[in-house]
Write a protein that holds these residues in place. Structure first.
Motif, mmCIF file in Angstrom:
data_model
loop_
_atom_site.group_PDB
_atom_site.id
_atom_site.type_symbol
_atom_site.label_atom_id
_atom_site.label_comp_id
_atom_site.label_asym_id
_atom_site.label_seq_id
_atom_site.Cartn_x
_atom_site.Cartn_y
_atom_site.Cartn_z
ATOM 1 N N MET A 84 26.291 -12.289 -5.723
ATOM 2 C CA MET A 84 27.106 -12.157 -6.908
ATOM 3 C C MET A 84 28.525 -10.840 -6.225
ATOM 4 O O MET A 84 27.581 -10.035 -5.478
ATOM 5 C CB MET A 84 27.059 -11.548 -8.169
ATOM 6 C CG MET A 84 27.755 -11.533 -9.282
ATOM 7 S SD MET A 84 27.310 -10.699 -10.361
ATOM 8 C CE MET A 84 26.801 -11.608 -11.931
ATOM 9 N N ASP A 85 29.823 -11.115 -6.413
ATOM 10 C CA ASP A 85 30.693 -9.791 -6.035
ATOM 11 C C ASP A 85 30.901 -8.754 -6.583
ATOM 12 O O ASP A 85 30.523 -8.766 -7.844
ATOM 13 C CB ASP A 85 31.877 -10.501 -5.868
ATOM 14 C CG ASP A 85 32.131 -11.499 -4.703
ATOM 15 O OD1 ASP A 85 31.530 -11.787 -3.778
ATOM 16 O OD2 ASP A 85 33.027 -12.469 -4.288
ATOM 17 N N ASP A 88 32.784 -8.824 -9.629
ATOM 18 C CA ASP A 88 31.984 -8.833 -10.801
ATOM 19 C C ASP A 88 30.509 -9.060 -11.231
ATOM 20 O O ASP A 88 30.587 -8.421 -12.643
ATOM 21 C CB ASP A 88 31.451 -10.367 -10.220
ATOM 22 C CG ASP A 88 32.644 -11.453 -10.027
ATOM 23 O OD1 ASP A 88 33.915 -11.467 -10.569
ATOM 24 O OD2 ASP A 88 32.233 -12.027 -9.509
ATOM 25 N N SER A 91 31.884 -5.494 -13.117
ATOM 26 C CA SER A 91 32.337 -5.930 -15.066
ATOM 27 C C SER A 91 31.768 -6.123 -16.007
ATOM 28 O O SER A 91 31.362 -5.946 -16.861
ATOM 29 C CB SER A 91 34.005 -6.771 -14.913
ATOM 30 O OG SER A 91 32.972 -8.046 -14.759
ATOM 31 N N LYS A 92 30.802 -6.820 -15.385
ATOM 32 C CA LYS A 92 29.757 -7.353 -15.352
ATOM 33 C C LYS A 92 28.941 -5.479 -16.283
ATOM 34 O O LYS A 92 28.406 -5.827 -17.966
ATOM 35 C CB LYS A 92 28.402 -8.338 -15.182
ATOM 36 C CG LYS A 92 27.660 -8.471 -15.773
ATOM 37 C CD LYS A 92 26.098 -9.429 -15.164
ATOM 38 C CE LYS A 92 25.123 -9.650 -16.109
ATOM 39 N NZ LYS A 92 24.583 -9.683 -16.683
ATOM 40 N N THR A 95 30.689 -4.032 -18.983
ATOM 41 C CA THR A 95 30.334 -4.786 -21.027
ATOM 42 C C THR A 95 29.290 -4.550 -21.478
ATOM 43 O O THR A 95 29.276 -4.448 -22.166
ATOM 44 C CB THR A 95 30.776 -6.533 -20.932
ATOM 45 O OG1 THR A 95 31.733 -6.337 -19.386
ATOM 46 C CG2 THR A 95 31.065 -7.190 -22.205
ATOM 47 N N GLU A 96 28.222 -4.269 -20.621
ATOM 48 C CA GLU A 96 26.924 -4.199 -20.932
ATOM 49 C C GLU A 96 26.211 -2.357 -20.931
ATOM 50 O O GLU A 96 26.193 -2.441 -22.244
ATOM 51 C CB GLU A 96 25.836 -4.425 -19.783
ATOM 52 C CG GLU A 96 25.153 -5.424 -19.292
ATOM 53 C CD GLU A 96 24.513 -5.866 -18.512
ATOM 54 O OE1 GLU A 96 24.357 -6.791 -18.467
ATOM 55 O OE2 GLU A 96 23.773 -4.650 -17.551
ATOM 56 N N GLU A 98 28.779 -1.271 -22.801
ATOM 57 C CA GLU A 98 29.656 -1.110 -23.985
ATOM 58 C C GLU A 98 28.921 -1.824 -25.603
ATOM 59 O O GLU A 98 29.571 -0.664 -26.039
ATOM 60 C CB GLU A 98 30.963 -2.077 -23.567
ATOM 61 C CG GLU A 98 32.549 -1.930 -24.011
ATOM 62 C CD GLU A 98 33.488 -2.145 -23.431
ATOM 63 O OE1 GLU A 98 33.989 -3.039 -24.663
ATOM 64 O OE2 GLU A 98 34.201 -2.459 -22.662
ATOM 65 N N ALA A 99 28.069 -2.557 -24.694
ATOM 66 C CA ALA A 99 27.487 -2.936 -25.532
ATOM 67 C C ALA A 99 25.905 -1.980 -25.919
ATOM 68 O O ALA A 99 25.656 -2.483 -26.213
ATOM 69 C CB ALA A 99 26.393 -5.194 -25.295
ATOM 70 N N SER A 105 19.717 -6.089 -15.275
ATOM 71 C CA SER A 105 19.072 -7.173 -15.303
ATOM 72 C C SER A 105 18.918 -7.289 -13.876
ATOM 73 O O SER A 105 17.905 -7.977 -13.500
ATOM 74 C CB SER A 105 20.077 -8.919 -15.244
ATOM 75 O OG SER A 105 21.444 -7.895 -15.807
#
Lengths: 404, 267
Positions: A84-85, A88, A91-92, A95-96, A98-99, A105
């Motif tokens: 994965m770049d 990318d 940004s994942k 979001t994690e 934030e959540a 992972s």
């Protein structure tokens, strides 16, 4: 003398503060009072994952066929590579965060430069961990500047250096009779041979680094650029872009368009459309020639005023499920054994972060045997610039060069 | 004379098709097994299996093929489950708010997928669907379902209601009518829907990367990063492999259709 005492006091308080931070951080991570052996035994039997760019078969092979089996054998740790770049996976992670997902992972990240800056500023990283790694202390030490700063961002132990590469130009000696020795020669050559030279768009990391070399060429003394120097930029903006404009018309396709990435430039180069390509990792041509991608006549050259070095790092995300195993894996990747293997051009073939004084005579010889004579002399090495220069180039290049 | 002209037109059409659809794959294949083939040579003078070795050396490749097919087939099946009833309803009945429903069904392809994906990611984390194949299958419905509904609705629109009435007159129940009259008549639409959906699912990178977190390893997850390298041979090899998947799917799907028709035609 009067000046010295407050200075010492200040230093002492800074050191104290550092020590305190360290303790607090360790407590937060549940590492308090644990020594390395405890961490290693806790890591045993873990399964960890690394997020990294997956587009180079040499790099993938090094991870899959050297690092992973060794970790399995020596520490009973299973390492999986998730291609994965960096933008990318950041940004994942964002979001994690934030959540509020605290069980992420992956456990390792391959990262540097502005991605590290973003990750650190957004608290996406685990925190200080390098002080726990014995190999960090034994073989890398504290002296090298890349241990403390990554493109102007303070590291604070949030990431561990993994590899060191130098910027170099590759040229096709069938097309270039008198290879240039300085940036000025290169520009002259480009003007004399219209259409045979170009550089990637500055949105590309390598294209941006080319412009940073032009900045070093414009600067009278590399030290002027050592820290982010807005005054210098103000004063020299015209000269930097003037230099780029002088040979713009002679570039590939008259400078109307630029390769959008280094891979595009490499393809133009392998098809013989242009005579030069460039890139970080002074040894990168070797495996590319071997694989039939670059022409046999490819030579590598470093131009005056020198070669920017770039360091890339390993880090741990804030929500790593197995931070202990991640540390053990990073520690292994910093060992002389792993670092020397990484030099092998048949796999990865890139520079080490080891401090040459800390390893044995045999190991130094082994390294020299693998890499051959140095391509970049140590006096030619230019420090990597603050990442704000990168942003500055992005901001102005389009208007000052492309649209002129 | 007329006969000849027709033949010539056929030949032109045939050559055109080959040039457009077969030649690129053949060139890709040659590129993937060539060594140091570059302009201006018109053919490679050396061959090497290096690119294919690189691809199959990756321990994740075989698993990724399996995952890709599993995701693709599940997405196709779920699409049928949802799209056939909704397309049938949209085509056959008129009800209040039909325009709104139709517009809603088209929404996902009108709004940039990335914008939706970011929001969906947050929700999916809360539902515990990220980093799992289930989550990836669900998110792939986003770019596929609107097309499936569209294509199937057009199929139902073309199919006159008379056929169903005729079947009812002859005493068949609703389900019998559906399975033995409607389905065989809309097979062309089912065929194109399946292939379209499979290909769209196959080529998802960003959605799979965000929701699957790199852990659900489909072929694009391994293949796309190589676009970022100068290694044209490996990219060409992956492209060939990538092109073979829909072809294999099409063959299997044809067999399923033939089998189905065979079964329902039996007295």
């Amino acid at each position: 003398m009067k000046k010295v005492i407050p200075a010492i006091g200040l230093m002492a308080s800074v050191l104290l503060a550092c020590g305190q931070d360290q303790q607090e951080e360790d407590a937060a991570h549940g590492l308090e009072g644990k020594d390395w052996d405890d961490i290693v035994s806790e890591a045993e039997g873990s399964e960890i994952g690394i997020y990294m760019w997956g587009g180079d078969d040499g790099v993938n092979q090094y991870l899959d066929e050297f690092v992973a089996p060794h970790l399995e054998e020596e520490y009973d740790i299973t390492l999986t590579r998730y291609p994965m770049d960096a933008p990318d996976f950041l940004s994942k992670l964002m979001t994690e965060k934030e959540a509020g997902q605290n069980e992420g992972s992956a456990d390792l990240l391959w990262i540097n430069g502005e991605n590290f800056r973003n990750a650190k500023n957004n608290d996406l990283l685990y925190g200080e961990f390098t002080s726990h790694l014995p190999n960090m202390e034994d073989y890398i030490g504290d002296d090298a500047p890349f241990v403390h700063f990554d493109m102007g961002t303070e590291i604070n132990g949030h990431q561990a250096p993994w590899g060191n590469v130098q910027f170099a130009f590759q040229y096709n000696s069938d097309m270039v009779e008198n290879p240039p020795e300085t940036m000025e020669d290169l520009i002259e050559w480009a003007i004399d041979h219209p259409g045979q030279f170009t550089y990637p768009n500055v949105n590309d990391f390598t294209g941006n680094a080319f412009v940073r070399h032009v900045m070093y060429h414009v600067a009278d003394d590399p030290e002027e650029l050592e820290t982010f120097n807005e005054e210098w930029l103000e004063e020299n903006k015209e000269e930097v872009f003037d230099t780029l404009r002088t040979f713009k018309e002679s570039l590939w396709r008259n400078g109307q368009t630029y390769p959008e990435s280094l891979s595009h430039l490499d393809q133009l180069y392998s098809n013989g459309e242009v005579a030069f390509t460039m890139g970080f990792n002074e040894h990168r041509a070797e495996s590319l020639i071997e694989d039939g991608i670059f022409p046999e006549a490819t030579e590598t050259v470093v131009l005056e005023p020198g070669s920017i070095s770039n360091t890339h790092y390993l880090s741990i995300p804030f929500n790593s499920p197995e931070p202990e195993a991640a540390m053990v894996a990073i520690n292994f990747m910093l060992s002389p054994e792993a670092q020397i293997k990484k030099l092998d051009p048949s796999m990865w073939g890139e520079g080490t972060v080891l401090n040459a004084e800390s390893i044995s005579e045999e190991q130094v010889q082994e390294m020299e045997q693998i890499t051959g004579p140095a391509i970049v002399e140590s006096e030619d090495i230019l420090p990597e610039l603050d990442s704000r220069y990168h942003d500055w180039i992005l901001e102005h290049w389009e208007r000052e060069v492309v649209q002129q | 004379m007329i006969f000849n002209r027709k033949k010539a037109a056929q030949a032109v059409w045939f050559t055109g098709c080959i040039l457009l659809f077969v030649a690129p794959v053949v060139i890709m294949f040659i590129k993937s097994v060539s060594f140091g083939w570059s302009w201006p040579e018109w053919r490679p003078d050396q061959f090497s299996l290096r690119a294919w070795e690189v691809m199959f050396r990756d321990p994740a490749l075989s698993r990724s093929l399996y995952v890709t097919v599993a995701v693709g087939v599940s997405v196709v099946l779920i699409n049928f489950l949802i799209a056939v009833p909704s397309a049938y309803a949209l085509s056959r009945f008129s009800f209040k708010g039909k325009g709104v429903v139709e517009a809603l069904l088209m929404m996902p392809i009108l709004i940039p997928v990335l914008a939706i994906a970011m929001g969906m990611h947050l929700t999916m984390i809360r539902l515990g669907l990220t980093d799992r194949i289930t989550g990836v299958i669900l998110i792939h419905l986003l770019p596929t379902l609107p097309y499936a509904v569209r294509v199937l609705k057009a199929g139902f629109d073309r199919l006159s209601f008379d056929w169903e009435e005729q079947s009812a007159v002859l005493g068949a129940g609703r389900w019998t009518t559906f399975w033995t009259v409607v389905v065989p008549l809309i097979i062309p639409s089912l065929r194109s829907t399946a292939v379209l959906v499979f290909v769209i699912s196959l080529s998802q990178y960003v959605l799979t990367a965000i929701i699957g977190g790199g852990k659900v390893l489909t072929l694009p997850m391994i293949y796309y990063p190589y676009f970022n390298s100068a290694d044209e041979a490996v990219v060409a090899g992956f492209s060939v492999l990538f092109a073979l998947l829909p072809i294999a799917f099409l063959i299997v799907w044809e067999a399923v259709i033939k089998g189905y028709l065979f079964v329902i035609r039996k007295p």
